[in-house]
Design an enzyme around this catalytic site. Structure first.
Site, PDB file in Angstrom:
ATOM      1  N   THR A   1       0.823  -1.208   0.000  1.00 54.86           N
ATOM      2  CA  THR A   1       0.000   0.000   0.000  1.00 54.86           C
ATOM      3  C   THR A   1       0.856   1.256   0.000  1.00 54.86           C
ATOM      4  OG1 THR A   1      -1.714  -1.182   1.239  1.00 54.86           O
ATOM      5  CG2 THR A   1      -1.845   1.224   1.218  1.00 54.86           C
ATOM      6  N   GLU A   2       1.918   1.237   0.783  1.00 57.25           N
ATOM      7  CA  GLU A   2       2.744   2.436   0.944  1.00 57.25           C
ATOM      8  C   GLU A   2       3.580   2.744  -0.293  1.00 57.25           C
ATOM      9  OE1 GLU A   2       2.809   4.614   3.224  1.00 57.25           O
ATOM     10  OE2 GLU A   2       1.871   3.723   4.986  1.00 57.25           O
ATOM     11  N   SER A   3       4.222   1.734  -0.871  1.00 55.54           N
ATOM     12  CA  SER A   3       5.200   2.006  -1.930  1.00 55.54           C
ATOM     13  C   SER A   3       5.091   1.079  -3.136  1.00 55.54           C
ATOM     14  CB  SER A   3       6.611   1.874  -1.362  1.00 55.54           C
ATOM     15  OG  SER A   3       6.875   0.512  -1.017  1.00 55.54           O
TER      16      SER A   3
END
Length: 270
Positions: free
Chosen positions: A61-63
């Site tokens: 989700t983040e990267s």
């Protein structure tokens, strides 16, 4: 435990945990150790007792598993750590996949402990800070945070395919999160030197604020705001004076119009 051997193909890997570091051995012998991303997640999950699927879901989700990712607010690496937060967690290079995953996993582990294992609250705090979770008594009413929690939970429950990527984990004697060096105890000692969750969060948002709004920007804002206020006051004063001038002229006209002497002259002319 350290990653020092990779075996198998097509995603099947075996982590050799048999080697240890004696008291006279330094980190130089572990420089340039190669580990797969899957192995890094496995080690982080075991070390901090966090479900591996949760860590992978956060990184996805983040990267999207990009170790070089940098957000607009300055968050860095796989788990998107702000520079100040990374330092507090003992991460010396946020773009190093090993250090980043270890630091991010430590952080989510602290949050899970803080919220008695409530994954949704921990994720909300990871995204928006524990202060907002406390303020709103649960997941904050921020669309970004709510979507973030749902997205990570969906990834965690459905499973995430990790890229078949291998990274060099360079050991460094001075790092808090040691990359492929030392025993588990040594690594944990380095990690435990980091600050508490609250301190990390404070630094996270301070770092984010500095990225978005520096002190020089603040001074320019104050200067501009003062000029706008001054201009607005001047306009209001001009308008008041104009209105006052109109009123004075009107009253003067009325006084002249109904003055007995003036009326006498007007009547005599008629």
């Amino acid at each position: 435990m350290r990653v020092n051997a990779i075996q198998g193909t097509e995603g099947n890997t075996v982590i050799d945990r048999t080697s240890t570091v004696n008291s006279t051995e330094n980190f130089s012998s572990y420089l340039q150790t190669t580990a797969s991303l899957e192995e890094i997640f496995t080690e982080a999950a075991e070390r901090y007792n966090v479900p591996k699927d949760l860590i992978k879901a956060i990184a996805k989700t983040e990267s999207d598993f990009n170790p070089n990712a940098t957000s607009g607010s300055g968050a860095q690496g796989l788990m998107q750590l702000m520079p100040a937060t990374a330092r507090e967690l003992g991460v010396t290079d946020a773009y190093d996949p090993y250090q980043n995953v270890m630091g991010g996993t430590k952080y989510i582990s602290q949050l899970l402990n803080k919220y008695d294992g409530d994954v949704k609250l921990a994720l909300a705090a990871y995204n928006a800070g524990s202060g907002n979770v406390a303020k709103y008594g649960g997941i904050p009413p921020f669309k970004e945070t709510q979507n973030y929690v749902v997205k990570v939970m969906n990834y965690m429950n459905s499973g995430v395919q990790v890229p078949d990527a291998y990274y060099t984990t360079a050991g460094q004697e001075s790092t808090g999160v040691e990359a492929a060096a030392g025993t588990t105890d040594n690594r944990v000692k380095g990690i435990l030197a980091a600050a508490s969750v609250e301190e990390a969060e404070d630094n996270y948002f301070k770092g984010a604020l500095n990225q978005l709004f520096s002190y020089d920007d603040y001074l320019r804002f104050i200067e501009l705001y003062t000029k706008v206020q001054q201009t607005q006051r001047e306009k209001e004063q001009e308008e008041e004076q104009k209105q006052a001038g109109i009123s004075d002229s009107y009253y003067s006209y009325q006084e002249i119009k109904y003055n007995p002497a003036v009326l006498g002259i007007i009547n005599s002319n008629n």
